[in-house]
Motif scaffolding. Structure first.
Motif, mmCIF file in Angstrom:
data_model
loop_
_atom_site.group_PDB
_atom_site.id
_atom_site.type_symbol
_atom_site.label_atom_id
_atom_site.label_comp_id
_atom_site.label_asym_id
_atom_site.label_seq_id
_atom_site.Cartn_x
_atom_site.Cartn_y
_atom_site.Cartn_z
ATOM 1 N N CYS A 221 42.069 67.967 -1.193
ATOM 2 C CA CYS A 221 43.440 68.430 -1.421
ATOM 3 C C CYS A 221 43.942 67.933 -2.771
ATOM 4 N N MET A 222 44.622 68.814 -3.492
ATOM 5 C CA MET A 222 45.060 68.487 -4.841
ATOM 6 C C MET A 222 46.567 68.310 -4.880
ATOM 7 N N SER A 223 46.988 67.192 -5.389
ATOM 8 C CA SER A 223 48.410 66.870 -5.438
ATOM 9 C C SER A 223 49.135 67.692 -6.491
ATOM 10 N N THR A 224 50.433 67.803 -6.304
ATOM 11 C CA THR A 224 51.300 68.459 -7.285
ATOM 12 C C THR A 224 51.735 67.485 -8.370
ATOM 13 N N ASN A 225 51.379 66.200 -8.251
ATOM 14 C CA ASN A 225 51.945 65.162 -9.129
ATOM 15 C C ASN A 225 50.924 64.332 -9.895
ATOM 16 N N ASP A 226 49.621 64.543 -9.666
ATOM 17 C CA ASP A 226 48.599 63.703 -10.299
ATOM 18 C C ASP A 226 48.795 63.584 -11.804
ATOM 19 N N THR A 227 48.781 62.350 -12.278
ATOM 20 C CA THR A 227 48.994 62.085 -13.694
ATOM 21 C C THR A 227 48.157 60.871 -14.119
ATOM 22 N N VAL A 228 47.462 60.988 -15.225
ATOM 23 C CA VAL A 228 46.758 59.852 -15.824
ATOM 24 C C VAL A 228 47.261 59.717 -17.265
ATOM 25 N N LEU A 229 47.835 58.564 -17.581
ATOM 26 C CA LEU A 229 48.387 58.332 -18.916
ATOM 27 C C LEU A 229 47.588 57.250 -19.624
ATOM 28 N N LEU A 230 47.387 57.418 -20.930
ATOM 29 C CA LEU A 230 46.705 56.408 -21.743
ATOM 30 C C LEU A 230 47.581 56.122 -22.964
ATOM 31 N N LEU A 231 47.976 54.857 -23.120
ATOM 32 C CA LEU A 231 48.883 54.461 -24.204
ATOM 33 C C LEU A 231 48.215 53.407 -25.086
ATOM 34 N N ALA A 232 48.349 53.574 -26.386
ATOM 35 C CA ALA A 232 47.803 52.578 -27.315
ATOM 36 C C ALA A 232 48.917 51.918 -28.109
ATOM 37 N N SER A 233 48.887 50.575 -28.160
ATOM 38 C CA SER A 233 49.916 49.838 -28.894
ATOM 39 C C SER A 233 49.458 49.454 -30.308
ATOM 40 N N GLY A 234 48.133 49.411 -30.520
ATOM 41 C CA GLY A 234 47.616 48.978 -31.805
ATOM 42 C C GLY A 234 47.868 47.499 -32.095
ATOM 43 N N ALA A 235 48.392 46.770 -31.096
ATOM 44 C CA ALA A 235 48.792 45.377 -31.326
ATOM 45 C C ALA A 235 47.615 44.460 -31.637
ATOM 46 N N GLY A 236 46.400 44.874 -31.258
ATOM 47 C CA GLY A 236 45.222 44.069 -31.544
ATOM 48 C C GLY A 236 44.673 44.302 -32.941
ATOM 49 N N ALA A 237 45.187 45.335 -33.596
ATOM 50 C CA ALA A 237 44.791 45.658 -34.973
ATOM 51 C C ALA A 237 43.287 45.872 -35.122
ATOM 52 N N VAL A 238 42.634 46.321 -34.042
ATOM 53 C CA VAL A 238 41.199 46.618 -34.102
ATOM 54 C C VAL A 238 41.000 48.128 -34.106
ATOM 55 N N PHE A 239 40.205 48.593 -35.083
ATOM 56 C CA PHE A 239 39.875 50.019 -35.120
ATOM 57 C C PHE A 239 38.528 50.185 -34.426
ATOM 58 N N PRO A 240 38.517 50.680 -33.200
ATOM 59 C CA PRO A 240 37.268 50.673 -32.422
ATOM 60 C C PRO A 240 36.309 51.789 -32.808
ATOM 61 N N ASP A 241 35.033 51.521 -32.537
ATOM 62 C CA ASP A 241 34.045 52.589 -32.539
ATOM 63 C C ASP A 241 34.373 53.475 -31.342
#
Lengths: 389, 389
Positions: A221-241
């Motif tokens: 069964c599939m919800s009407t509300n499913d949400t996946v959020l990804l937020l970046a702060s950059g606070a670590g000042a690392v530019f990742p591979d």
């Protein structure tokens, strides 16, 4: 281990009075920057809730400053008034925190078709904003629980680079394996202190979700509300591979997805259905999913019955490439079906443990995929029939 | 009311010792002609049982003289030995009745992945042949019952033509709404004394099955053994108008399909899900079927809960043409969802009766379709987990 493990984030979980139980029910996550890039994936259900419509627009420009989440009401199928309520909630968050409402994501979970108690919601925003702390991740993860029995958190930290720096990805999730009331809305918030712009976040998130959350299928069964959020702060000042970043993100998503299945309401077994030697990844996935969605198979596993006929009959409904007379099926390592016919004795299969592995060998290629699901139990029926949810 | 109501048929139901209960378990239906035309439809499951493979070939030339049916074993996933056992059974029927084995259909139902006890089967053929009588329809219908609680029969007789003659279509079915053990193999044998050649039977049968058996979807699981046979004896010497014949056949199929749903093991409610004002018949059917396959919706109905959010969330997973903000949903006549939002009070819906009607108004066209299903209950889980079947 949480949504605040990465630097640059604060969170809170408070009691706004939405849950009859009096437990915490309102959460806020804030990105203090310096970067505010974000990406998201949402339910593909065409009957999407008001907060999904709102947040899809909010994240459209690749920036989110805060996420506000409530249980106690899905705000789905609530028409113009429902959308207005989501808008009002985002306005309130923006007002209290000094942000733009267009940078505030909103997530809701609960019964479909009821309006939210807005006085409580708005008071919840004030309380949550006042409670924001740098180690508030677990409080937030707890506040978004509905029928979840445990708060779900995960994190991953990169190996130090040549300069000794590393970055972190952490997240929280709610949803009881899609088995819970309210269609078990799956809400996930993941944060990172790496420096990644929205476009990179989006690509990594889609890759990671495809092989993790999208392969957890507890009851189809599939919800009407499913949400996946990804937020970046950059606070670590690392530019990742980005390959490494995507691998780390996938690991966090996989941990959270497994936690959802492991906490599935009413389930007695967690079942990993792996299709091997398929002609394509698509074939492997649809074959595993067809078995994961067979109520007869799921009841059999509840009964500790290695009923492989129900596996084959589900596989037979797909259009994957295979020869019915070549398929092998193993349950917990015992090959009870060989070349589409009778294999080792059913008696040899021990289904007493919670974890069950089913391997379907199509003998048609060299690709594999796993779908995670649960058994179908009396408790599932009870949970989903005993009260409106 | 039975498979022997039409002239030109004899039938029998006997006890071959396949059922532990000692009840009758073996049936035979014989077409005494003068015509022996026949048509059939089978499971679309690619993992089809040996008797399905056999009978598909047997009916390929449009002729069947007899049908032999057993419970106590599906003879599916049984390899070369399983197919040989079906062949041997047909040979035995041909031998005893003086027919060609290629004109004998074989149907089996029961557990997948076990060989049939052939000594009992062959003795059953002898007993059944000796018991053949012109009013044996009910005995045959009783012998093919598995977890069915009642024998399922239906018939229809045409209005007399200008010359005073009429013709009859009668049938029997087994299967407990697809909810029963052994994937609830649905076996159906329908007979007529009208004069219709195989090609006409085939067209009429496909038309009738499409809107009857194919729209009964109790739990979404597809058997490896489903078979619907239609045999014409021509004994009534009436050449029917084919539109009338198809309408009568559809009525018989509908009665039998309804009987399967009404007898679904473990079900507390029979649910008719009708989608109206769809853009196409295909849209109406997939929308109704998506709701019929939602475990959450089916649990809600078991709990007498008019949870329309679960209807909309299922509709939202389809690609049918509709606007989420235009859909109306009524349950038992109460429009609880209006224009995709909150309609009349849930309190007004009375779900205490066994029959439940759900109407989904897509407001996108003028076509409709109904899918019949059942609720998801504790008894369903019990039935399908408590023992291997």
């Amino acid at each position: 281990m949480s949504v605040t493990k990465a630097q640059g984030f604060r969170a809170a979980g408070v009691t706004a009075g939405l849950k009859v139980s009096g437990k915490s029910d309102f959460a806020l996550v804030v990105n203090d920057g310096p970067l505010h890039s974000a990406a998201a994936v949402f339910t593909s259900n065409r009957v999407a809730a008001a907060p999904v419509h709102w947040t899809r627009t909010a994240v459209g420009d690749g920036r989110l400053d805060a996420v506000v989440l409530n249980s106690g009401g899905a705000n789905a199928c609530t028409g113009v008034e429902g959308f207005q309520n989501t808008h009002t909630t985002a306005d309130k968050v923006a007002d209290v925190l000094g942000l733009s409402a267009g940078d505030v994501a909103v997530c809701s979970t609960g019964l479909i078709g009821e309006q939210l108690p807005m006085a409580k919601i708005l008071h919840g925003v004030e309380m949550a904003a006042a409670a924001l702390v740098a180690d508030g991740g677990t409080a937030a993860a707890t506040a978004i629980m509905t029928t979840d029995s445990v708060a779900k958190e995960a994190s991953w930290t990169s190996q130090p680079g040549a300069d000794g720096t590393s970055y972190t990805i952490g997240g929280m999730a709610k949803g009881a394996g899609m088995l819970a009331p309210g269609l078990a809305t799956m809400l996930v918030v993941i944060t990172t202190d790496a420096v990644v712009e929205a476009e990179g976040l989006d690509a990594a998130l889609r890759d990671a979700v495809k092989v993790t959350f999208n392969r957890a299928d507890s009851d189809g069964c599939m919800s009407t509300n499913d949400t996946v959020l990804l937020l970046a702060s950059g606070a670590g000042a690392v530019f990742p591979d980005m390959d490494e970043f995507t691998a780390g993100l996938t690991q966090v998503c996989a941990q959270l997805a497994r936690a959802l299945i492991a906490d599935a309401e009413g389930a007695n077994h967690d079942i990993a259905i792996t299709t091997v030697n398929a002609d394509s990844e698509r074939d492997a996935e649809i074959v595993s999913r067809s078995v994961a969605r067979s109520n007869l198979f799921k009841c059999a596993i509840f009964g500790n019955d290695p009923n492989w006929g129900r596996v084959l009959s589900a596989v037979g409904t797909t259009d994957a490439i295979f020869d019915p007379n070549e398929i092998n099926v193993s349950i917990n390592g015992v090959q009870i079906c060989r070349k589409g016919g009778i294999g080792d004795s059913r008696e040899l299969v021990d289904l007493s443990a919670r974890e069950v592995t089913v391997e379907i060998d199509l003998r048609a290629g060299d690709t594999s995929a796993t779908i995670w699901t649960n058994d179908l139990t009396h408790a599932y029926v009870e949970e989903n029939s005993a009260y409106s949810s």
